[in-house]
Enzyme design. Structure first.
Site, mmCIF file in Angstrom:
data_model
loop_
_atom_site.group_PDB
_atom_site.id
_atom_site.type_symbol
_atom_site.label_atom_id
_atom_site.label_comp_id
_atom_site.label_asym_id
_atom_site.label_seq_id
_atom_site.Cartn_x
_atom_site.Cartn_y
_atom_site.Cartn_z
ATOM 1 N N ARG A 123 -12.315 3.401 33.060
ATOM 2 C CA ARG A 123 -11.540 2.203 32.763
ATOM 3 C C ARG A 123 -12.217 1.242 31.955
ATOM 4 N NH1 ARG A 123 -9.330 -0.439 38.320
ATOM 5 N NH2 ARG A 123 -7.813 -1.443 36.719
ATOM 6 N N PRO A 160 -10.961 -9.937 46.076
ATOM 7 C CA PRO A 160 -9.590 -10.621 45.570
ATOM 8 C C PRO A 160 -8.720 -9.396 45.400
ATOM 9 C CG PRO A 160 -11.496 -11.071 44.171
ATOM 10 C CD PRO A 160 -11.929 -10.336 45.245
ATOM 11 N N ASN A 161 -7.332 -9.770 45.567
ATOM 12 C CA ASN A 161 -6.124 -8.954 44.989
ATOM 13 C C ASN A 161 -5.998 -7.618 45.935
ATOM 14 O OD1 ASN A 161 -5.484 -10.865 43.114
ATOM 15 N ND2 ASN A 161 -7.179 -10.264 42.132
ATOM 16 N N TYR A 198 -3.473 1.776 41.519
ATOM 17 C CA TYR A 198 -3.875 1.696 42.998
ATOM 18 C C TYR A 198 -3.214 2.464 43.922
ATOM 19 C CZ TYR A 198 -6.966 -1.694 41.041
ATOM 20 O OH TYR A 198 -7.968 -2.296 40.207
ATOM 21 N N ASN A 244 -15.532 -3.400 49.147
ATOM 22 C CA ASN A 244 -14.853 -3.490 47.870
ATOM 23 C C ASN A 244 -14.615 -4.888 47.415
ATOM 24 O OD1 ASN A 244 -13.296 -3.132 45.609
ATOM 25 N ND2 ASN A 244 -11.679 -1.894 46.644
ATOM 26 N N ARG A 300 0.317 -4.435 43.157
ATOM 27 C CA ARG A 300 -0.206 -4.516 41.836
ATOM 28 C C ARG A 300 -0.522 -2.991 41.437
ATOM 29 N NH1 ARG A 300 -6.763 -5.051 43.469
ATOM 30 N NH2 ARG A 300 -6.674 -5.412 41.141
ATOM 31 N N ALA A 354 -12.803 -7.485 41.893
ATOM 32 C CA ALA A 354 -13.210 -8.134 40.561
ATOM 33 C C ALA A 354 -14.547 -8.858 40.450
ATOM 34 C CB ALA A 354 -12.293 -9.211 39.843
ATOM 35 N N HIS A 406 -14.771 1.411 45.543
ATOM 36 C CA HIS A 406 -13.797 1.417 44.727
ATOM 37 C C HIS A 406 -12.690 2.240 44.545
ATOM 38 C CE1 HIS A 406 -16.093 -1.803 43.117
ATOM 39 N NE2 HIS A 406 -16.951 -1.113 43.078
ATOM 40 N N GLU A 453 -20.892 0.380 48.799
ATOM 41 C CA GLU A 453 -19.770 -0.150 47.773
ATOM 42 C C GLU A 453 -18.704 0.729 47.589
ATOM 43 O OE1 GLU A 453 -21.603 -0.988 44.159
ATOM 44 O OE2 GLU A 453 -19.627 -1.744 42.986
HETATM 45 C C1 DQA Z 1 -11.364 -2.224 42.461
HETATM 46 C C2 DQA Z 1 -11.706 -1.957 40.783
HETATM 47 C C3 DQA Z 1 -12.280 -3.581 40.310
HETATM 48 O O1 DQA Z 1 -12.450 -3.398 38.921
HETATM 49 C C4 DQA Z 1 -10.819 -4.386 40.187
HETATM 50 O O2 DQA Z 1 -11.099 -5.638 39.574
HETATM 51 C C5 DQA Z 1 -10.497 -4.460 41.719
HETATM 52 C C6 DQA Z 1 -10.276 -3.219 42.487
HETATM 53 C C7 DQA Z 1 -11.094 -0.933 42.914
HETATM 54 O O3 DQA Z 1 -10.848 -1.120 44.220
HETATM 55 O O4 DQA Z 1 -10.708 0.160 42.150
HETATM 56 O O5 DQA Z 1 -9.709 -5.378 42.025
HETATM 57 O O6 DQA Z 1 -12.550 -2.626 43.036
#
Ligand code: DQA
Length: 145
Positions: free
Chosen positions: A106, A9-10, A22, A73, A17, A76, A99, A97
């Site tokens: 964070r 998501p997102n 990011y 990735n 965002r 959330a 990020h 995985e």
């Molecule tokens: C994320 C880190 C997560 O905590 C966050 O909710 C994201 C992006 C990252 O790529 O740094 O949406 O996975």
């Protein structure tokens, strides 16, 4: 080798965002960077992004028998999803995985990953390069088998 790249998501909101976290590059930019690398390296890829947990579970299930590796990735859902953990365990495809941000530095809730027990490695805080590092890691692993 064929690799499935899943974004949660997102991640489609990259470039809009929280640019301080990011960066200003978009999801489209991410796809182009990863695609260019994979074309050069002769690695086949499929991309999937969803804001829905069940859709990600469905995608992981359909990967069974069809992909040599997964880069995920979970965004959330990293910090909440036992369903995605179980899906990855079910298909048992080598998974890395990723990020984009350094989740260790964070909020405390981002330090917890429900997904990492199903992954061979977790790459955090390397921006878009983390996806390339993940693909290279999967490729090296497959060459040594
Ligand atoms: C994320 C880190 C997560 O905590 C966050 O909710 C994201 C992006 C990252 O790529 O740094 O949406 O996975």
């Amino acid at each position: 080798m064929k690799i499935l790249i899943i974004n949660g998501p997102n991640i489609n909101m990259l470039g809009i965002r929280e640019k301080d976290i990011y960066g200003s590059r978009t999801y489209e930019d991410l796809l182009n960077i990863v695609k260019d690398f994979c074309v050069r390296e002769n690695i086949e890829t499929e991309f999937f992004q969803s804001n829905h947990e069940g859709a990600i579970v469905d995608k992981i299930q359909t990967a069974y028998g069809n992909f040599a590796g997964i880069v995920i990735n979970p965004a959330a859902y990293t910090h909440t999803s036992i369903a995605i953990l179980d899906a990855l365990k079910s298909v048992a495809i080598p998974t890395v995985e990723v990020h984009i941000s350094d989740v260790e530095n964070r909020e405390d809730f981002r330090k917890i990953s429900y997904i990492s027990p199903a992954c061979i490695e977790t790459i955090k805080g390397h921006g878009f390069d983390g996806y390339i590092m993940a693909i290279e890691s999967l490729r090296k692993r497959s060459e040594h088998r």
